[in-house]
Design an enzyme around this catalytic site. Structure first.
Site, PDB file in Angstrom:
ATOM      1  N   ARG A 314      11.157  37.502  23.907  1.00 13.29           N
ATOM      2  CA  ARG A 314      10.074  38.494  23.922  1.00 13.29           C
ATOM      3  C   ARG A 314      10.269  39.646  22.933  1.00 13.29           C
ATOM      4  O   ARG A 314       9.324  40.023  22.247  1.00 13.29           O
ATOM      5  CB  ARG A 314       9.837  39.032  25.342  1.00 13.29           C
ATOM      6  CG  ARG A 314       9.435  37.948  26.344  1.00 13.29           C
ATOM      7  CD  ARG A 314       8.982  38.519  27.681  1.00 13.29           C
ATOM      8  NE  ARG A 314       7.780  39.306  27.540  1.00 13.29           N
ATOM      9  CZ  ARG A 314       7.729  40.605  27.461  1.00 13.29           C
ATOM     10  NH1 ARG A 314       8.820  41.316  27.583  1.00 13.29           N
ATOM     11  NH2 ARG A 314       6.602  41.234  27.260  1.00 13.29           N
ATOM     12  N   CYS A 346      21.692  33.682  13.833  1.00 17.43           N
ATOM     13  CA  CYS A 346      21.673  34.029  12.416  1.00 17.43           C
ATOM     14  C   CYS A 346      20.279  34.367  11.917  1.00 17.43           C
ATOM     15  O   CYS A 346      19.695  33.655  11.082  1.00 17.43           O
ATOM     16  CB  CYS A 346      22.283  32.886  11.620  1.00 17.43           C
ATOM     17  SG  CYS A 346      23.937  32.528  12.226  1.00 17.43           S
TER      18      CYS A 346
END
Ligand SMILES: *Cc1c(COP(=O)(O)O)cnc(C)c1O
Length: 421
Positions: A314, A346
């Site tokens: 979210r 990453c």
């Protein structure tokens, strides 16, 4: 109100210290409170007391079998948006006559499964879908109960990715074309019109957009009845918001929402359905995560935690705020400092908060993301080959793992390598 509170200086989930669960199942993990789920469901159910109604939990917000079973036991119906959710609802013991099927792209296979297994109503979102449903019902020798989702062109005043009731959104049919589309539905032998459906968006923090939409539903009910359609059910959708930032948000309460429904639609003699998701499950869950490193940058400090965007998307997807609190209650007036709170994935988007004032934390400390019970676990992925994190349900002083953490081996075993490679 929820049941994640500090007691004796540490965070509890109902009567269980969160640290005990974290130690037992490891972090990151989701923890849900049965008492909170129950309380929130009942708030809606009681808000509509005195009217014929069914609260259909929007299970896309949290579809764990244990959560569904708990809510079904309280009398909840389910709002499903896919064949998979339909199967999950049935597996949790929900009878077909308590399931409404929403969504813009129901396939013929999904329609057929629901018609065969039992369904309360399909919320139809377009003419092509209506024609397909009619054909499927006729081929099965049955009749599909329907409501037609109308798009009232109301601004829900919420995040653009979760607003669904404006004319530019993909949902429903324009209210201006409603008479025409209901006339088409009435001419199709495989369909039975039950009523009208509307859902204008999610995380609404004011009642006004609901009121505008429901007024339009009222007017449309009268127009359609004058056209000789039987309108006996109104499905009013979900969308009532929750206070993600507790210190300065106070969205309307279910009781106020219920009063609005009764005031605007209560005298039409219709059965009322509502489809709340977030308000039932959101504050009934937390995500627990440990600090791996505290990294000092040039102009800021990073809290690098073991939870990431794949576990709770979210913040990165909607720029959403979650209150993040340590399991150890900070002493009154304890020193605070700003941190960027990030996960190990990453991507720079793997950021939960920037410049968030927190008590001073160290590697090994554990934190809880509040309001993570809705659109948390259900939106998780295994990006970066991080296995889905476990879910735990607490009730009083007991807790149980309701979805376990897959091992790396189990995660890898879902792939198959062809012989010829
Ligand atoms: C998402 C959705 C809901 C639930 O919304 P919440 O904001 O979680 O209450 C209800 N109905 C439909 C059709 C939905 O798409």
């Amino acid at each position: 109100m929820d049941h994640f509170l500090y007691r004796n200086g540490e965070l509890y989930a109902e009567d269980v210290p969160v640290s005990e669960i974290a130690k037992s199942v490891g972090t990151p993990c989701y923890i849900y409170s049965a008492a909170t789920l129950t309380r929130h469901f009942k708030l809606f159910d009681e808000a509509l007391e005195g009217t014929d109604h069914l609260v259909c939990f929007a299970m896309k917000s949290n579809s764990n079998q244990a959560v569904l079973k708990l809510l079904a036991g309280l009398g909840a119906g389910m709002d499903v948006v896919s064949g998979g959710e339909y199967a999950r609802a049935r597996a949790a013991g929900v009878s077909g006559d308590k399931i409404v099927f929403s969504g813009v792209g129901k396939t013929r296979e999904e329609m057929s499964a629901a018609l065969t297994g039992g369904i309360r109503q399909f919320n139809v979102e377009s003419e092509p879908e209506m024609l397909a449903l009619n054909e499927v019902a006729l081929s099965l020798g049955t009749v599909a109960p329907i409501a037609i989702r109308i798009n009232p062109d109301v601004d829900a005043k919420t995040h653009e990715k979760i607003a669904t009731g404006k004319s530019e959104n993909k949902f429903g049919i324009p209210i201006s074309r409603a008479r025409e589309v209901y006339a088409l539905a009435a001419s199709l032998k495989g369909l039975k019109i039950m009523g009208i459906d509307v859902h204008i968006g999610s995380q609404l923090v004011e009642l006004e957009p609901f009121e505008l939409a429901y007024q339009k539903v009222r007017e449309l009910t009268e127009v359609l009845r004058a056209d000789d359609h039987e309108i006996t059910r109104l499905d009013l959708g979900g969308g009532l918001g929750i206070p993600y930032e507790r210190s300065n948000e106070a969205p309307p309460l279910p009781i106020e929402y219920g009063e609005l429904i009764k005031r605007t639609l209560g005298d039409l003699g219709c059965e009322i359905e509502i489809e709340p998701g977030r308000l039932i499950s959101g504050n009934a869950g937390i995500m627990v995560s440990s600090v791996i490193y505290v990294k000092s940058g040039e102009d800021r400090d990073f809290l690098i935690i073991d939870g990431a965007m794949n576990d709770l998307v979210r913040p990165s997807m909607y720029s959403a705020h979650h209150d993040i609190i340590p399991l150890k209650e900070p002493a009154a007036g304890a020193e605070q400092q700003p941190y960027d709170i990030v996960g190990p994935v990453c991507e720079s988007g793997d950021t939960f908060a920037k410049g968030r004032n927190m008590p001073v934390l160290e590697a090994g400390d554990v934190v809880a993301f509040r309001s993570a019970g809705a659109y948390g676990a259900v939106m998780a992925s295994e990006y970066n080959s991080r296995p889905l994190i476990p879910e735990v349900l607490v009730s009083g002083d007991q807790f149980a793992v309701i979805r376990s953490r897959p091992t790396f081996q189990e995660m890898i075993a879902r792939d198959t390598v062809p012989e010829w490679l």
